[in-house]
Scaffold this motif. Structure first.
Motif, PDB file in Angstrom:
ATOM      1  N   MET A  16       0.865  -1.190   0.000  1.00  0.00           N
ATOM      2  CA  MET A  16       0.000   0.000   0.000  1.00  0.00           C
ATOM      3  C   MET A  16       0.894   1.230   0.000  1.00  0.00           C
ATOM      4  O   MET A  16       1.914   1.250   0.664  1.00  0.00           O
ATOM      5  N   MET A  17       0.465   2.232  -0.729  1.00  0.00           N
ATOM      6  CA  MET A  17       1.213   3.494  -0.679  1.00  0.00           C
ATOM      7  C   MET A  17       0.271   4.647  -0.992  1.00  0.00           C
ATOM      8  O   MET A  17      -0.865   4.423  -1.431  1.00  0.00           O
ATOM      9  N   ALA A  18       0.739   5.839  -0.744  1.00  0.00           N
ATOM     10  CA  ALA A  18      -0.096   7.016  -0.966  1.00  0.00           C
ATOM     11  C   ALA A  18       0.585   7.968  -1.938  1.00  0.00           C
ATOM     12  O   ALA A  18       1.807   8.062  -1.980  1.00  0.00           O
ATOM     13  N   TYR A  45       0.533  12.035  -3.667  1.00  0.00           N
ATOM     14  CA  TYR A  45       0.176  13.405  -3.282  1.00  0.00           C
ATOM     15  C   TYR A  45       0.496  14.380  -4.410  1.00  0.00           C
ATOM     16  O   TYR A  45       1.243  14.059  -5.336  1.00  0.00           O
ATOM     17  N   LYS A  74     -12.858   6.356   1.885  1.00  0.00           N
ATOM     18  CA  LYS A  74     -12.777   6.466   0.430  1.00  0.00           C
ATOM     19  C   LYS A  74     -13.588   7.661  -0.045  1.00  0.00           C
ATOM     20  O   LYS A  74     -14.650   7.958   0.530  1.00  0.00           O
ATOM     21  N   HIS A 132      -5.497  11.984  -0.274  1.00  0.00           N
ATOM     22  CA  HIS A 132      -4.366  11.318  -0.927  1.00  0.00           C
ATOM     23  C   HIS A 132      -4.874  10.283  -1.912  1.00  0.00           C
ATOM     24  O   HIS A 132      -6.050   9.906  -1.884  1.00  0.00           O
ATOM     25  N   MET A 184      -4.883   6.538  -2.843  1.00  0.00           N
ATOM     26  CA  MET A 184      -4.631   5.248  -2.183  1.00  0.00           C
ATOM     27  C   MET A 184      -4.209   4.283  -3.291  1.00  0.00           C
ATOM     28  O   MET A 184      -4.990   3.997  -4.199  1.00  0.00           O
ATOM     29  N   TYR A 238      -2.504   0.638  -4.602  1.00  0.00           N
ATOM     30  CA  TYR A 238      -2.244  -0.754  -4.243  1.00  0.00           C
ATOM     31  C   TYR A 238      -1.262  -1.393  -5.239  1.00  0.00           C
ATOM     32  O   TYR A 238      -1.482  -1.332  -6.450  1.00  0.00           O
TER      33      TYR A 238
END
Lengths: 203, 148
Positions: free
Chosen positions: B45-47, B49, B89, B109, B111, B113
């Motif tokens: 998982m990462m975000a 920006y 979400k 942000h 989201m 995957y």
């Protein structure tokens, strides 16, 4: 009419009372001027727990003796708040160390033990700082520990991919070298204020 | 007019339309300081920006995001309410003209995957689809923390 010696005794007693009161105030610890931290006076004892560190050793108050600890609660599958906070703590610790304070450690307590195994915590934390300590355990033990210090969390239902998020207190606890809760940072916080306040609280 | 000429003209018209749509989409949104946080080892998982700016005079509603580099991309928001941090979400992102929409740590942000590659590239393209079906492509850099 009261005898003069009684009036004299009353005056002396009043003077002693005022002086004692003033001395009492002077002996009380002065409140620390912090930027964002809430300082606990007196410090609060931390409860013992049955949790384990990412290296498999028990996590106890002894882990926190002789060190100042910044304790955060989160989960490694959190993509935003948790890595942001860990990054902040990494920067804060660096600044505090540059100020000559070497005995500061960071403890990350997982609120998602099903996914956050000790090995996973080790991998996760090494991304930020090899010295950061991960703590996990049985869900019931984590609940008992967090409840004892006023931290809460709640798991969401999994989405269509199986992913679930965990709501949790966005607080960083400051624990002194005796293992007592000395203060806390409530969100929002930034790493520079955390560092400056910790330097101030550490003294 | 011959059949061949008509076909050529039609093809030319379709290409012109496609080019016009693409140009419109490319110029209608700007995302500055677009970055994806490098995830810790083993983390899928990462975000992402950045600051989205709508360069048109009309409202743009982004309803989807996708990337050939990731399994999925979505819109999320982190919030701290009464001391509790939570994440939920978002169905869409509305971009008003001249009103930048900031995606930053601890707030809105992307989201993201699962990176599909074994080796992390320097950057990735994420495509944003608006309500009218236009695609807006944005390059994101992988960084460990927010750009200075």
């Amino acid at each position: 009419m009261k005898p003069p010696y009684l009036i004299g005794i009353a005056i002396v007693s009043a003077a002693i009372g005022v002086t004692s009161y003033q001395l009492g105030i002077q002996n009380q610890p002065k409140p620390l001027a912090t930027k964002i931290a809430t300082v606990l006076n007196p410090p609060r004892l931390m409860a013992e727990s049955l949790l384990v560190q990412h290296d498999g050793t028990p996590f106890s108050n002894a882990t926190m003796r002789d060190k100042w600890t910044l304790m955060f609660f989160g989960f490694t599958y959190c993509p935003d708040i948790c890595p942001t906070t860990m990054q902040s703590l990494m920067n804060s610790v660096s600044k505090v160390e540059q100020a000559g304070i070497e005995n500061v450690q960071v403890v990350f307590v997982s609120v998602d033990p099903e996914r956050d195994t000790p090995e996973r915590l080790r991998e996760y934390l090494s991304h930020f700082n090899e010295d950061f300590i991960g703590v996990t355990g049985h869900l019931a033990d984590i609940e008992e520990f967090t409840r004892s210090i006023g931290v809460v969390f709640a798991h969401h239902s999994p989405d269509e991919t199986g992913y679930y998020a965990v709501d949790h207190s966005a607080v960083i606890l400051v624990i002194n070298e005796k293992g007592e809760m000395r203060g806390l940072f409530s969100a929002p916080y930034n790493w520079e204020d955390i560092a400056d306040d910790l330097i101030n609280i550490h003294g | 007019m011959s059949k061949t000429n008509s076909k050529q003209q039609l093809t030319s018209l379709l290409f012109s339309l496609l080019f016009a749509c693409t140009s419109y989409a490319q110029q209608s949104i700007n995302v500055s300081e677009a970055w994806v946080r490098i995830p810790p080892p083993g983390m899928q998982m990462m975000a992402g920006y950045g600051t989205f700016t709508n360069l048109t005079g009309n409202t743009i509603e982004l309803v989807d995001a996708q990337s050939v580099s990731f399994e999925s991309v979505g819109f999320h928001i982190s919030e701290v309410v009464d001391g509790i941090s939570s994440m939920r979400k978002l169905d869409s992102i509305i971009l008003q003209p001249d009103e930048p929409a900031v995606f930053e740590p601890g707030s809105r942000h992307l989201m993201i995957y699962t990176l599909k590659y074994d080796t992390q590239p320097e950057g990735v393209q994420i495509d944003f689809i608006d309500k009218l079906g236009a695609t807006h492509s944005v390059e994101f850099r992988f960084l460990k923390s927010a750009p200075e």
